[in-house]
Design an enzyme around this catalytic site. Structure first.
Site, PDB file in Angstrom:
ATOM      1  N   CYS A 183     -42.383  59.405   6.456  1.00 45.65           N
ATOM      2  CA  CYS A 183     -42.123  58.784   5.158  1.00 45.65           C
ATOM      3  C   CYS A 183     -43.428  58.313   4.521  1.00 45.65           C
ATOM      4  CB  CYS A 183     -41.166  57.610   5.365  1.00 45.65           C
ATOM      5  SG  CYS A 183     -40.747  56.747   3.854  1.00 45.65           S
ATOM      6  N   GLN A 207     -21.518  77.233   6.221  1.00 45.55           N
ATOM      7  CA  GLN A 207     -21.900  76.428   7.380  1.00 45.55           C
ATOM      8  C   GLN A 207     -23.399  76.580   7.643  1.00 45.55           C
ATOM      9  OE1 GLN A 207     -18.833  78.517   9.778  1.00 45.55           O
ATOM     10  NE2 GLN A 207     -18.036  76.511  10.281  1.00 45.55           N
ATOM     11  N   PHE A 233     -28.049  79.926  16.254  1.00 42.80           N
ATOM     12  CA  PHE A 233     -28.378  79.154  17.461  1.00 42.80           C
ATOM     13  C   PHE A 233     -27.153  78.612  18.177  1.00 42.80           C
ATOM     14  CE2 PHE A 233     -27.868  74.779  16.061  1.00 42.80           C
ATOM     15  CZ  PHE A 233     -28.086  74.818  14.698  1.00 42.80           C
ATOM     16  N   ARG A 234     -25.977  78.768  17.554  1.00 44.56           N
ATOM     17  CA  ARG A 234     -24.767  78.336  18.247  1.00 44.56           C
ATOM     18  C   ARG A 234     -24.186  79.432  19.137  1.00 44.56           C
ATOM     19  NH1 ARG A 234     -24.214  74.978  13.626  1.00 44.56           N
ATOM     20  NH2 ARG A 234     -23.578  72.882  14.203  1.00 44.56           N
ATOM     21  N   HIS A 254     -23.047  71.881   6.352  1.00 47.61           N
ATOM     22  CA  HIS A 254     -23.964  71.345   7.361  1.00 47.61           C
ATOM     23  C   HIS A 254     -25.287  70.920   6.747  1.00 47.61           C
ATOM     24  CE1 HIS A 254     -21.526  73.717  10.594  1.00 47.61           C
ATOM     25  NE2 HIS A 254     -20.952  72.590  10.254  1.00 47.61           N
ATOM     26  N   ASP A 268     -29.586  77.460   5.361  1.00 46.88           N
ATOM     27  CA  ASP A 268     -30.757  78.255   4.990  1.00 46.88           C
ATOM     28  C   ASP A 268     -30.952  78.487   3.488  1.00 46.88           C
ATOM     29  OD1 ASP A 268     -28.838  80.277   4.384  1.00 46.88           O
ATOM     30  OD2 ASP A 268     -28.935  81.020   6.437  1.00 46.88           O
ATOM     31  N   SER A 327     -18.430  84.029  10.331  1.00 43.24           N
ATOM     32  CA  SER A 327     -18.096  82.783  11.010  1.00 43.24           C
ATOM     33  C   SER A 327     -17.034  83.076  12.046  1.00 43.24           C
ATOM     34  CB  SER A 327     -17.573  81.739  10.021  1.00 43.24           C
ATOM     35  OG  SER A 327     -17.077  80.619  10.735  1.00 43.24           O
ATOM     36  N   SER A 328     -17.223  82.563  13.239  1.00 47.63           N
ATOM     37  CA  SER A 328     -16.220  82.763  14.288  1.00 47.63           C
ATOM     38  C   SER A 328     -15.135  81.709  14.220  1.00 47.63           C
ATOM     39  CB  SER A 328     -16.891  82.739  15.662  1.00 47.63           C
ATOM     40  OG  SER A 328     -17.904  83.701  15.697  1.00 47.63           O
ATOM     41  N   CYS A 336     -36.042  53.671   5.892  1.00 48.16           N
ATOM     42  CA  CYS A 336     -35.747  53.126   4.555  1.00 48.16           C
ATOM     43  C   CYS A 336     -34.804  54.029   3.755  1.00 48.16           C
ATOM     44  CB  CYS A 336     -37.047  52.864   3.779  1.00 48.16           C
ATOM     45  SG  CYS A 336     -37.883  54.358   3.205  1.00 48.16           S
TER      46      CYS A 336
HETATM   47 ZN   LIG Z   1     -39.252  55.227   4.836  1.00 46.86          ZN
END
Ligand SMILES: [Zn+2]
Length: 259
Positions: free
Chosen positions: A160, A109, A42-43, A127, A112, A201-202, A138
């Site tokens: 949560c 990076q 997606f980059r 990442h 997945d 990777s570029s 929390c």
């Molecule tokens: Zn929470």
């Protein structure tokens, strides 16, 4: 399987020799290793789900805080692809190199988890990953298995179970700091490394993109497998522009089977 030219085969032989001589080989992987598994980068312009600017706008920490629903809408098709993706021959080849004690560490990076699915043990995720989610109120951390299926299949946004606030996937968004622990580990490994294999990777995202430069300055060797040219192609020992899913299995075979 695509047949590799004799010129490429010669380069593979040379690369395998560097692997056999290396004391601490390390791989640095980016989005390009996972595109053969169907996960879009997606980059990269034109190949992603959205245009690059849009992704940077939506997938930023700022817009997640401002409009998490919009983020989750954008993220859903990508999460769907990630959840259903399998490792491809490039991931498997790196796992085999690791198994054969010819690859110490993978710095990735990608979010997945495909290196681990392929069987690689020592993976540093720069990442973050989709394995966990954290509460924005929390800070309770949850395993993502409970939440991913309803999210991907029905669009249920994870909340949560303790305080009801929205959860954020533990992936690093644009504008967010790199995870400190992972970065320290990556630097430590890179300092020991005497051979770095860049795959898909570029080398555009700092500070990770600076790691191979430091290694080169210490006299280490660099092999690049990437379809697009990087700023370090001029300093690499070998550059391959072939598909990693074709090239890495051939390389792993040469490294692992002496002849
Ligand atoms: Zn929470």
């Amino acid at each position: 399987m695509t047949k590799l030219s004799s010129q490429v085969s010669e380069k593979i032989k040379f690369a395998a020799e560097l692997f056999r001589q290396a004391k601490y080989p390390l791989a640095l992987t980016g989005a390009g290793i996972s595109t053969p598994s169907g996960i879009p980068d997606f980059r990269s312009e034109g190949t992603g789900l959205w245009a690059k600017e849009e992704a940077m706008e939506v997938a930023s920490l700022f817009s997640f805080r401002y409009n998490p629903t919009q983020f989750y809408e954008w993220f859903r098709p990508l999460a769907n692809q990630i959840v259903n993706a399998s490792p491809n021959p490039a991931h498997i080849a790196l796992a085999q190199l690791g198994e054969g004690k010819h690859l110490n560490t993978i710095i990735t990076q990608n979010i997945d988890v495909l290196h681990q699915k392929a069987g690689s043990k020592n993976v540093i995720e720069m990442h973050g990953s989709l394995r966990t989610l954290s509460c924005t109120q929390c800070f309770h951390q949850f395993d993502s298995t409970l939440f991913l299926k309803p999210f991907v299949e029905e669009g249920v946004i994870p909340h949560c179970t303790d305080c009801g606030a929205i959860l954020k996937p533990d992936v690093i968004l644009f504008g967010e700091q790199l995870p400190q622990k992972a970065w320290l580990k990556a630097q430590k490994s890179a300092r020991k490394c005497d051979l770095m294999l860049i795959v898909g990777s570029s080398l555009e995202v700092l500070p990770v993109a600076g790691l191979p430069m430091q290694m080169l300055d210490r006299g280490g060797h660099l092999i690049i497998v990437n379809q697009i040219s990087t700023y370090l192609n001029v300093r690499a020992d070998i550059v391959f522009t072939q598909d990693a899913a074709v090239l890495l299995p051939a390389l792993a075979e040469k490294v692992l089977n002496y002849d």
